[in-house]
Scaffold this active site. Structure first.
Site, PDB file in Angstrom:
ATOM      1  N   GLY A   1       0.796  -1.213   0.000  1.00 28.24           N
ATOM      2  CA  GLY A   1       0.000   0.000   0.000  1.00 28.24           C
ATOM      3  C   GLY A   1       0.832   1.267   0.000  1.00 28.24           C
ATOM      4  O   GLY A   1       0.490   2.246  -0.662  1.00 28.24           O
TER       5      GLY A   1
ATOM      6  N   TYR B   1      14.403  -5.462  10.636  1.00 28.63           N
ATOM      7  CA  TYR B   1      13.229  -5.594   9.779  1.00 28.63           C
ATOM      8  C   TYR B   1      12.387  -6.818  10.147  1.00 28.63           C
ATOM      9  O   TYR B   1      11.250  -6.693  10.620  1.00 28.63           O
ATOM     10  CB  TYR B   1      13.664  -5.614   8.305  1.00 28.63           C
TER      11      TYR B   1
ATOM     12  N   ASP C   1       5.866   5.329   8.186  1.00 29.59           N
ATOM     13  CA  ASP C   1       5.517   4.032   8.733  1.00 29.59           C
ATOM     14  C   ASP C   1       6.350   3.540   9.906  1.00 29.59           C
ATOM     15  O   ASP C   1       7.387   4.093  10.257  1.00 29.59           O
ATOM     16  CB  ASP C   1       5.468   2.993   7.615  1.00 29.59           C
TER      17      ASP C   1
ATOM     18  N   HIS D   1       1.087   4.123   8.476  1.00 29.32           N
ATOM     19  CA  HIS D   1       0.194   3.423   7.541  1.00 29.32           C
ATOM     20  C   HIS D   1      -0.587   2.299   8.209  1.00 29.32           C
ATOM     21  O   HIS D   1      -1.433   1.677   7.578  1.00 29.32           O
ATOM     22  CB  HIS D   1       1.014   2.864   6.375  1.00 29.32           C
TER      23      HIS D   1
ATOM     24  N   ARG E   1      -1.915  -9.027   0.650  1.00 30.45           N
ATOM     25  CA  ARG E   1      -0.614  -9.589   1.001  1.00 30.45           C
ATOM     26  C   ARG E   1      -0.925 -10.747   1.938  1.00 30.45           C
ATOM     27  O   ARG E   1      -1.874 -10.658   2.725  1.00 30.45           O
ATOM     28  CB  ARG E   1       0.227  -8.570   1.773  1.00 30.45           C
TER      29      ARG E   1
ATOM     30  N   ASP F   1      -6.728  -3.670  10.010  1.00 29.03           N
ATOM     31  CA  ASP F   1      -6.002  -3.108   8.863  1.00 29.03           C
ATOM     32  C   ASP F   1      -5.978  -1.595   9.001  1.00 29.03           C
ATOM     33  O   ASP F   1      -7.007  -0.995   9.298  1.00 29.03           O
ATOM     34  CB  ASP F   1      -6.743  -3.493   7.563  1.00 29.03           C
TER      35      ASP F   1
ATOM     36  N   LEU G   1      -6.207  -0.641   0.921  1.00 32.54           N
ATOM     37  CA  LEU G   1      -6.341   0.009  -0.385  1.00 32.54           C
ATOM     38  C   LEU G   1      -7.057  -0.867  -1.394  1.00 32.54           C
ATOM     39  O   LEU G   1      -7.595  -0.367  -2.377  1.00 32.54           O
ATOM     40  CB  LEU G   1      -4.957   0.397  -0.912  1.00 32.54           C
ATOM     41  N   VAL G   2      -7.064  -2.187  -1.146  1.00 31.19           N
ATOM     42  CA  VAL G   2      -7.699  -3.096  -2.097  1.00 31.19           C
ATOM     43  C   VAL G   2      -9.178  -2.729  -2.255  1.00 31.19           C
ATOM     44  O   VAL G   2      -9.714  -2.702  -3.360  1.00 31.19           O
ATOM     45  CB  VAL G   2      -7.516  -4.560  -1.632  1.00 31.19           C
ATOM     46  N   ALA G   3      -9.818  -2.395  -1.133  1.00 33.44           N
ATOM     47  CA  ALA G   3     -11.237  -2.034  -1.182  1.00 33.44           C
ATOM     48  C   ALA G   3     -11.439  -0.845  -2.124  1.00 33.44           C
ATOM     49  O   ALA G   3     -12.401  -0.791  -2.895  1.00 33.44           O
ATOM     50  CB  ALA G   3     -11.725  -1.679   0.219  1.00 33.44           C
TER      51      ALA G   3
ATOM     52  N   GLU H   1      -9.328   0.165  -4.563  1.00 35.89           N
ATOM     53  CA  GLU H   1      -8.976  -0.189  -5.941  1.00 35.89           C
ATOM     54  C   GLU H   1     -10.139  -0.923  -6.613  1.00 35.89           C
ATOM     55  O   GLU H   1     -10.452  -0.690  -7.783  1.00 35.89           O
ATOM     56  CB  GLU H   1      -7.714  -1.061  -5.946  1.00 35.89           C
TER      57      GLU H   1
HETATM   58  P1  ADQ Z   1      -0.802  -3.377   3.081  1.00 38.14           P
HETATM   59  O1  ADQ Z   1      -0.912  -4.160   4.332  1.00 38.14           O
HETATM   60  O2  ADQ Z   1       0.192  -3.850   2.107  1.00 38.14           O
HETATM   61  O3  ADQ Z   1      -0.540  -1.843   3.358  1.00 38.14           O
HETATM   62  P2  ADQ Z   1      -3.236  -2.651   1.393  1.00 38.14           P
HETATM   63  O4  ADQ Z   1      -3.641  -1.301   1.789  1.00 38.14           O
HETATM   64  O5  ADQ Z   1      -4.382  -3.550   1.116  1.00 38.14           O
HETATM   65  O6  ADQ Z   1      -2.329  -3.404   2.464  1.00 38.14           O
HETATM   66  O7  ADQ Z   1      -2.367  -2.546   0.099  1.00 38.14           O
HETATM   67  C1  ADQ Z   1      -1.974  -3.660  -0.619  1.00 38.14           C
HETATM   68  C2  ADQ Z   1      -1.472  -3.250  -1.987  1.00 38.14           C
HETATM   69  O8  ADQ Z   1      -0.834  -4.362  -2.578  1.00 38.14           O
HETATM   70  C3  ADQ Z   1      -2.586  -2.824  -2.919  1.00 38.14           C
HETATM   71  O9  ADQ Z   1      -2.179  -1.726  -3.683  1.00 38.14           O
HETATM   72  C4  ADQ Z   1      -2.800  -4.050  -3.819  1.00 38.14           C
HETATM   73  O10 ADQ Z   1      -3.194  -3.756  -5.123  1.00 38.14           O
HETATM   74  C5  ADQ Z   1      -1.437  -4.681  -3.824  1.00 38.14           C
HETATM   75  N1  ADQ Z   1      -1.571  -6.143  -3.949  1.00 38.14           N
HETATM   76  C6  ADQ Z   1      -2.148  -6.977  -3.068  1.00 38.14           C
HETATM   77  N2  ADQ Z   1      -2.096  -8.242  -3.511  1.00 38.14           N
HETATM   78  C7  ADQ Z   1      -1.483  -8.196  -4.698  1.00 38.14           C
HETATM   79  C8  ADQ Z   1      -1.106  -9.187  -5.663  1.00 38.14           C
HETATM   80  N3  ADQ Z   1      -1.353 -10.483  -5.477  1.00 38.14           N
HETATM   81  N4  ADQ Z   1      -0.453  -8.782  -6.753  1.00 38.14           N
HETATM   82  C9  ADQ Z   1      -0.180  -7.474  -6.937  1.00 38.14           C
HETATM   83  N5  ADQ Z   1      -0.498  -6.520  -6.092  1.00 38.14           N
HETATM   84  C10 ADQ Z   1      -1.138  -6.866  -4.978  1.00 38.14           C
HETATM   85  C11 ADQ Z   1      -0.297  -1.051   4.532  1.00 38.14           C
HETATM   86  C12 ADQ Z   1      -1.341  -1.145   5.628  1.00 38.14           C
HETATM   87  C13 ADQ Z   1      -2.706  -0.850   5.059  1.00 38.14           C
HETATM   88  C14 ADQ Z   1      -2.713   0.505   4.387  1.00 38.14           C
HETATM   89  C15 ADQ Z   1      -1.563   0.636   3.421  1.00 38.14           C
HETATM   90  C16 ADQ Z   1      -1.428   2.047   2.898  1.00 38.14           C
HETATM   91  O11 ADQ Z   1      -1.333  -2.434   6.223  1.00 38.14           O
HETATM   92  O12 ADQ Z   1      -3.680  -0.891   6.065  1.00 38.14           O
HETATM   93  O13 ADQ Z   1      -3.916   0.673   3.672  1.00 38.14           O
HETATM   94  O14 ADQ Z   1      -0.327   0.292   4.035  1.00 38.14           O
HETATM   95  O15 ADQ Z   1      -1.287   2.955   3.925  1.00 38.14           O
END
Ligand code: ADQ
Length: 730
Positions: free
Chosen positions: A39, A92, A146, A170, A273, A372, A376-378, A380
């Protein structure tokens, strides 16, 4: 390697995140780069592409110091922070992902607390801070991102006291009762408060943070304005819900071709993820319940779960992968027919184009994290819904649920409720689907990533919040219950506490109003005032000029007061001659504005008037001379103190006064308040912790054991005025 390898002329914004927006891999051809998934990258890469600037982060592999990252066309500068394999493990995989990640997601049972990992976390954050500071001398904004970098702002602030510095988290910020489980809670809060602005996705995280700084640090929180005052500094706190690159997703969805996975059945889509916070096992379970309870969906509906591999070095993530593999196998084994498999599981990263097509053609997005930050998936999914409108089912435990109210909101732990929501989504009339989706899309189009960046950077570069004078409510809130019905023993340092520090101690006289306040306090029958100073006893008494007080001079080596036998530490006799010798030696470096002050048993070497560039050499030499003479050197405000090594300090002096005056059970007789600005007052703060209320005056940069901070002498005066007019002890 130069700090920044690819320069861009526009350097107004410097961003730091744990990872650069791409990860490098070593191949037989050399270093190869791949875009990082997640994200944070999805949010920030477009920002820097548009505005230019510098991105500071870890390149994702171990590199030699002279190795050059292959150049690219991202249109902004990249400044790598190099980490060794051991650092990657501890900083990390260790502290960031096994301690902070679960704790911040309110899953303390999964969190490991290891001080060795914390030490490496500190070291790496320091390095990030140094690199950032080196890149940011002329930056309009330094923006740290973050949980992995929560300490880095403190280092930037040390180097660049006036630069605009902001932080965005984040992930969630948990409630006080969870955050305080962290053994290093104070350090993290103090480091974050070096920022001008701290942003969270939603208000409840911001409020959790305010609770923590108020209760853990004793900071002053102005909740109406969302401002924290800590020592001499103010920090704004706010909710900035992150949006996506709406237009880009929408265009991808309009152009992408249909994928084989969505051609047959009605598709329920999950994209995450692979992380235990995302609720994937609960989701599969809910889908299983749907199939049990609503057989009409058999052979008509399929769950397509796409999971991108993540953190596979951490054992919990490997276990989760096994668990999901087994669960998928079991459910498919139970329901599959010759022509239908209920669950399709893709364990891989997929291209944005393909992802957009899946989002577009899915009938239901089932997004059910058990916690969470945003999700961001929601968003997108919604942006890609350019055809027949689908339905978004969203966990109420995701930050996104705060704004995406038209989704079907579920509690992911409620398996029956989630199965019902799924059934409702699969059978929803077009009219209702369209109404909900239209509202969701309108909001995400408006509140996209550009608008997020604009509102965050505007707040981060707005005029700094100013300090507001203390009110009676502040002091009543802090001290009212503590003091009620008790006599007060008030201990006050002199220089820097009752008067501002001056270039020469003889000029540090009390203002008329401070003197009047002190006298009003000393005149109260229920209040005893003691002045505890590093000055010689006669000197401090002559500055305050009020006979009825107790005075402790020379950091408490000499004490006198009314109804109180005078005290001089018995070991001092051995140091009389030596102190004369030490004075002669220190006189040799009393040049360029430096001077020595003989205070009987102790001496002070003052260097306030020495030009800054030359100070460190003088300080070093003063330390050496003092140690050679068998004294202890102690750093004070623009001075080095030489004290006889006789295990006595302001803390012990205060105990001596309390016992003499009120007897061995003094803590039942009086309430104690101690106010000081100096490193030497820290002895008293540590000693009195839990037995008193203590206040450290001055800059929030210096760590303190005091329970609260006051910005300056004016803050002290407000406190003393409140104490002087408080209602009586009976
Ligand atoms: P994430 O925990 O990584 O982010 P999320 O906000 O859902 O979670 O973002 C995931 C991103 O990864 C999205 O852009 C999605 O399109 C991409 N993605 C997921 N699965 C994928 C796949 N199989 N192939 C390619 N792309 C994929 C963290 C926090 C979140 C917060 C974000 C941003 O945990 O809560 O929304 O940061 O602040």
């Amino acid at each position: 390697m130069t700090p920044s390898q690819q320069k861009n002329t526009k350097r107004s914004i410097v961003v730091a995140s744990n990872r650069l927006p791409f990860t490098y891999q070593r191949t037989s051809e050399g270093l190869e780069r791949r875009p990082s998934v997640g994200g944070l990258v999805a949010a920030l890469d477009p920002v820097l592409r548009k505005r230019g600037g510098t991105w500071v982060g870890w390149p994702g592999i171990e590199m030699d110091a002279d190795e050059i990252l292959p150049s690219a066309d991202e249109g902004y500068s990249v400044s790598p922070v190099l980490l060794s394999e051991a650092e990657i493990q501890r900083f990390y995989h260790g502290f960031s992902n096994r301690t902070l990640w679960p704790l911040m997601h309110s899953m303390p049972a999964r969190a490991k607390f290891e001080s060795r990992e914390w030490e490496v976390f500190k070291r790496v954050n320091n390095r990030f801070g140094e690199t950032l500071a080196a890149e940011s001398a002329d930056a309009g904004l330094v923006w740290v991102h973050d949980y992995q970098l929560m300490l880095a702002p403190a280092r930037v602030r040390q180097e660049l006291p006036n630069t605009r510095l902001a932080f965005f988290l984040h992930i969630p910020f948990p409630p006080y009762d969870i955050f305080r489980l962290l053994p290093w809670d104070r350090e993290i809060l103090v480091a974050l408060l070096t920022c001008d602005l701290i942003g969270f996705h939603v208000r409840s995280y911001a409020h959790n943070f305010l609770d923590c700084v108020q209760r853990i640090l004793g900071a002053r929180v102005r909740r109406d304005e969302m401002v924290v005052e800590y020592g001499d500094r103010t920090t704004r706190v706010g909710a900035f819900p992150l949006g996506i690159e709406y237009g880009t997703f929408e265009s991808l969805a309009l152009a992408a071709s249909r994928q084989p996975e969505t051609q047959k059945e009605t598709v329920v889509l999950g994209v995450d993820r692979l992380d235990y916070t995302k609720g994937i096992p609960e989701r599969i379970h809910a889908f299983e319940r749907l199939l049990e309870r609503y057989p009409e969906h058999h052979e008509n509906v399929a769950l397509l779960q796409v999971a991108v591999p993540s953190r596979s070095q951490v054992s919990e993530y490997r276990e989760l992968k096994r668990e999901i593999d087994e669960q998928v196998g079991r459910v498919n084994g139970r329901f599959a027919t010759a022509s239908w498999s209920p669950i399709r599981y893709l364990y891989r990263s997929i291209t944005p184009k393909r992802l957009a097509a899946l989002y577009r053609d899915a009938h239901v997005a089932l997004i059910t994290p058990i916690r969470d930050g945003m999700n961001l998936v929601a968003k997108e999914f919604v942006a890609c819904q350019v055809g027949d409108p689908g339905v978004l089912i969203l966990s109420r435990l995701a930050g996104a649920a705060d704004t995406m109210r038209e989704a079907l909101l579920v509690n992911p732990y409620d398996i029956e409720g989630s199965a019902d929501a799924l059934h409702r989504a699969l059978t929803m009339e077009e009219e209702e689907r369209r109404s909900r989706m239209t509202a969701l899309r309108r909001r995400e189009r408006r509140d996209d990533v550009d608008s997020w960046v604009a509102s965050f950077t505007k707040a981060a570069t707005a005029a700094r919040a100013s300090m507001v004078p203390f009110t009676d409510e502040d002091f009543t809130g802090w001290l009212g219950d503590y003091m009620k019905g008790y006599r007060l023993a008030l201990f006050l340092d002199y220089d820097g506490t009752l008067t501002p520090l001056r270039e020469h101690p003889s000029k540090a006289t009390l203002t008329r109003s401070m003197r009047a306040t002190l006298e009003a306090l000393a005149d109260r029958p229920d209040t005893d005032v003691a002045i505890v100073s590093g000055r010689a006893l006669d000197d401090v008494r002559s500055m305050v000029k009020y006979r009825e007080l107790t005075y402790a001079g020379n950091h408490g080596l000499e004490i006198e007061g009314p109804d109180f036998p005078g005290f001089v530490h018995e070991d001092l006799i051995h140091y009389r001659e030596r102190s004369e010798e030490l004075l002669r030696d220190l006189e040799k470096i009393a040049v360029d504005g430096a001077w020595t002050e003989a205070k009987g048993p102790t001496l002070t070497y003052h260097y306030r008037a020495v030009p800054e560039k030359r100070r460190s050499a003088f300080i070093r030499e003063a330390h050496q001379i003092i140690s050679r003479a068998g004294y202890q050197p102690r750093d004070a405000q623009c001075a080095v103190e030489a004290r006889p090594p006789i295990g006595w300090d302001k803390g012990r002096a205060v105990l001596h006064i309390l016992r003499q005056r009120y007897g061995p059970s003094w803590s039942e007789e009086v309430r104690v308040i101690y106010v000081g600005d100096d490193q030497t007052d820290e002895d008293a703060f540590r000693f009195l912790a839990g037995l008193s209320q203590t206040f450290r005056v001055g800059s929030a940069n210096t760590p303190t054991a005091a329970s609260r901070r006051l910005a300056d002498v004016n803050g002290v005066r407000s406190l003393l005025e409140w104490l002087a007019r408080r209602s009586g002890s009976n």
